[in-house]
Design a protein around this motif. Structure first.
Motif, PDB file in Angstrom:
ATOM      1  N   VAL A 148      29.844   4.155  17.721  1.00  0.00           N
ATOM      2  CA  VAL A 148      30.355   3.400  16.574  1.00  0.00           C
ATOM      3  C   VAL A 148      29.203   3.135  15.604  1.00  0.00           C
ATOM      4  O   VAL A 148      28.279   2.372  15.909  1.00  0.00           O
ATOM      5  N   LEU A 149      29.272   3.772  14.449  1.00  0.00           N
ATOM      6  CA  LEU A 149      28.167   3.704  13.494  1.00  0.00           C
ATOM      7  C   LEU A 149      27.922   2.282  13.002  1.00  0.00           C
ATOM      8  O   LEU A 149      26.777   1.822  12.933  1.00  0.00           O
ATOM      9  N   SER A 150      28.987   1.554  12.652  1.00  0.00           N
ATOM     10  CA  SER A 150      28.820   0.216  12.084  1.00  0.00           C
ATOM     11  C   SER A 150      28.282  -0.795  13.088  1.00  0.00           C
ATOM     12  O   SER A 150      27.781  -1.850  12.697  1.00  0.00           O
ATOM     13  N   GLN A 151      28.383  -0.504  14.368  1.00  0.00           N
ATOM     14  CA  GLN A 151      27.903  -1.422  15.391  1.00  0.00           C
ATOM     15  C   GLN A 151      26.524  -1.045  15.925  1.00  0.00           C
ATOM     16  O   GLN A 151      25.976  -1.732  16.787  1.00  0.00           O
ATOM     17  N   SER A 152      25.974   0.036  15.414  1.00  0.00           N
ATOM     18  CA  SER A 152      24.666   0.474  15.887  1.00  0.00           C
ATOM     19  C   SER A 152      23.556  -0.365  15.245  1.00  0.00           C
ATOM     20  O   SER A 152      23.549  -0.561  14.024  1.00  0.00           O
ATOM     21  N   PRO A 153      22.617  -0.855  16.034  1.00  0.00           N
ATOM     22  CA  PRO A 153      21.498  -1.612  15.440  1.00  0.00           C
ATOM     23  C   PRO A 153      20.578  -0.717  14.607  1.00  0.00           C
ATOM     24  O   PRO A 153      19.851  -1.212  13.740  1.00  0.00           O
ATOM     25  N   GLN A 154      20.624   0.580  14.862  1.00  0.00           N
ATOM     26  CA  GLN A 154      19.792   1.537  14.119  1.00  0.00           C
ATOM     27  C   GLN A 154      20.664   2.747  13.728  1.00  0.00           C
ATOM     28  O   GLN A 154      20.577   3.812  14.338  1.00  0.00           O
ATOM     29  N   PRO A 155      21.518   2.587  12.727  1.00  0.00           N
ATOM     30  CA  PRO A 155      22.452   3.661  12.367  1.00  0.00           C
ATOM     31  C   PRO A 155      21.773   4.978  11.998  1.00  0.00           C
ATOM     32  O   PRO A 155      22.268   6.050  12.336  1.00  0.00           O
ATOM     33  N   GLU A 156      20.648   4.923  11.305  1.00  0.00           N
ATOM     34  CA  GLU A 156      19.964   6.158  10.919  1.00  0.00           C
ATOM     35  C   GLU A 156      19.444   6.901  12.147  1.00  0.00           C
ATOM     36  O   GLU A 156      19.507   8.138  12.221  1.00  0.00           O
ATOM     37  N   ARG A 157      18.973   6.142  13.109  1.00  0.00           N
ATOM     38  CA  ARG A 157      18.496   6.762  14.351  1.00  0.00           C
ATOM     39  C   ARG A 157      19.660   7.390  15.111  1.00  0.00           C
ATOM     40  O   ARG A 157      19.529   8.481  15.674  1.00  0.00           O
ATOM     41  N   LEU A 158      20.819   6.687  15.123  1.00  0.00           N
ATOM     42  CA  LEU A 158      21.996   7.221  15.796  1.00  0.00           C
ATOM     43  C   LEU A 158      22.433   8.533  15.152  1.00  0.00           C
ATOM     44  O   LEU A 158      22.740   9.518  15.841  1.00  0.00           O
ATOM     45  N   LEU A 159      22.458   8.563  13.819  1.00  0.00           N
ATOM     46  CA  LEU A 159      22.852   9.791  13.114  1.00  0.00           C
ATOM     47  C   LEU A 159      21.888  10.935  13.421  1.00  0.00           C
ATOM     48  O   LEU A 159      22.314  12.076  13.642  1.00  0.00           O
ATOM     49  N   ALA A 160      20.608  10.625  13.444  1.00  0.00           N
ATOM     50  CA  ALA A 160      19.615  11.660  13.740  1.00  0.00           C
ATOM     51  C   ALA A 160      19.794  12.200  15.158  1.00  0.00           C
ATOM     52  O   ALA A 160      19.636  13.407  15.402  1.00  0.00           O
ATOM     53  N   GLN A 209      26.419  11.520   1.587  1.00  0.00           N
ATOM     54  CA  GLN A 209      25.203  11.253   2.363  1.00  0.00           C
ATOM     55  C   GLN A 209      25.490  11.283   3.860  1.00  0.00           C
ATOM     56  O   GLN A 209      24.729  11.864   4.640  1.00  0.00           O
ATOM     57  N   LEU A 210      26.602  10.669   4.270  1.00  0.00           N
ATOM     58  CA  LEU A 210      26.966  10.669   5.688  1.00  0.00           C
ATOM     59  C   LEU A 210      27.300  12.087   6.146  1.00  0.00           C
ATOM     60  O   LEU A 210      26.886  12.519   7.232  1.00  0.00           O
ATOM     61  N   ILE A 211      28.035  12.807   5.326  1.00  0.00           N
ATOM     62  CA  ILE A 211      28.394  14.187   5.674  1.00  0.00           C
ATOM     63  C   ILE A 211      27.131  15.041   5.837  1.00  0.00           C
ATOM     64  O   ILE A 211      27.007  15.826   6.788  1.00  0.00           O
ATOM     65  N   ASP A 212      26.171  14.879   4.935  1.00  0.00           N
ATOM     66  CA  ASP A 212      24.936  15.663   5.000  1.00  0.00           C
ATOM     67  C   ASP A 212      24.098  15.321   6.228  1.00  0.00           C
ATOM     68  O   ASP A 212      23.308  16.143   6.705  1.00  0.00           O
ATOM     69  N   ALA A 213      24.258  14.085   6.719  1.00  0.00           N
ATOM     70  CA  ALA A 213      23.494  13.664   7.895  1.00  0.00           C
ATOM     71  C   ALA A 213      24.001  14.306   9.174  1.00  0.00           C
ATOM     72  O   ALA A 213      23.336  14.224  10.214  1.00  0.00           O
ATOM     73  N   LEU A 214      25.161  14.970   9.097  1.00  0.00           N
ATOM     74  CA  LEU A 214      25.778  15.572  10.276  1.00  0.00           C
ATOM     75  C   LEU A 214      26.039  17.055  10.000  1.00  0.00           C
ATOM     76  O   LEU A 214      27.161  17.454   9.695  1.00  0.00           O
TER      77      LEU A 214
END
Length: 319
Positions: A28-40, A60-65
């Motif tokens: 869950v992206l919104s509940q992650s304490p480090q969303p950028e790290r989770l995406l990476a 931006q979110l699409i490009d991160a995945l």
């Protein structure tokens, strides 16, 4: 047993999250304490993004995945998803149309009735013990009046059918003129507003620019007219609407959607001639269950290689 991974932008209702967790490895992206790290961390392998109509999916979110193949959305509105960017990358999109049509139309009629009959203020006066003390102005009827609908898609047609039961004269504006309805087509939104008592916005936001309904329409609606919005807040020129309500340019408004939800403009809170709802048009147990089921059906179809039940395509986009 290996579970496919699923990134959820904003959590769905708990019962639906539990059902998804039984089949997928959820993040869950919104509940992650480090969303950028989770995406990476997910970027090298994640294929599926689950979102809703409000959170959407930005470029931006699409490009991160970079391995993303599909965006499944819990809601009919797709205006918060960067559709052009997704399409350019070959990413498919699904939404949940049809199942929420009746509930949204019901709330549109409820808001129209409540605004016309001043239901919220009369409730407040009664609760405050002012019945028999405060002077309560007369309201206006709904039956037999003229209803203008902007956007005669699924929701617009459902509203029109309900309005017929109130002996209302239904007029509409849309990009298309339909031969299969008995309602009067009007070529412009201001022209439509000038000829009706109630103006209800039912259009799909992805087909209308931000602030498309503004001062010209409000002025045409006039001091005796009501505006009801059950579509998306972005469609309305909100500063122009606030100014109009403050000067009593229209009689009232009933709004389920706004700019910057849920942090709406505080000027709305001080206005007695506007009825406010927290974007709840589809919020019934029955509809939300059906929406969640469609999300799961689309996920099942994707992972099994079957046809997607409700793949979004622009030429079929009708609110």
């Amino acid at each position: 047993m290996h579970k496919e991974e699923l990134l959820v932008v904003t959590p769905y209702p708990q019962a639906d999250m539990e059902l998804l967790a039984g089949k997928y490895d959820l993040h869950v992206l919104s509940q992650s304490p480090q969303p950028e790290r989770l995406l990476a961390e997910l970027a090298p392998r994640l294929r599926v993004l689950a979102t809703n109509g409000e959170s959407g999916a930005s470029a931006q979110l699409i490009d991160a995945l970079p391995r993303l193949e599909i965006i499944v959305s819990y809601g009919v509105g797709v205006d918060a998803i960067d559709l052009a960017h997704a399409a350019a990358k070959g990413i498919r999109v699904t939404n949940t149309p049809d199942v929420l049509t009746g509930d949204v139309a019901d709330l549109g009629i409820a808001l129209m009735l409540a605004a016309a009959r001043d239901v919220a203020r009369c409730d407040a006066l009664t609760r405050a013990g002012q019945w028999g003390q405060a002077q309560i102005p007369l309201t206006t009827r709904v039956f037999g009046k003229r209803l203008g609908i902007i956007g005669l898609g699924r929701v617009g047609r459902a509203v029109a059918r309900r309005a017929e039961a109130f002996d209302m004269q239904v007029h509409y504006h849309d990009k298309l003129r339909f031969d299969d309805v008995p309602y009067r087509y009007v070529g412009g939104m201001a022209e439509l507003a000038a000829g009706v008592d109630f103006l209800m916005v039912c259009a799909a936001a992805d087909q209308m620019p931000r602030g498309a309904i503004g001062r010209e329409v409000f002025d045409a609606l006039g001091a005796d007219g009501f505006l009801i919005n059950i579509a998306r807040g972005s469609i309305i020129d909100e500063p122009a609407l606030l100014a109009c309500l403050e000067r009593r340019g229209i009689r009232g408004a009933a709004l389920d959607v706004f700019w910057n939800e849920p942090a709406i403009d505080p000027r709305f809170l001080a206005l007695p001639n506007v009825l406010l709802q927290p974007h709840r048009a589809s919020a019934t147990v029955e509809t939300r269950a059906a929406m969640a089921r469609l999300v799961r059906d689309n996920l099942d179809a994707f992972f099994s290689g079957s046809a997607l039940p409700t793949e979004f395509t622009m030429h079929l986009a009708r609110a």
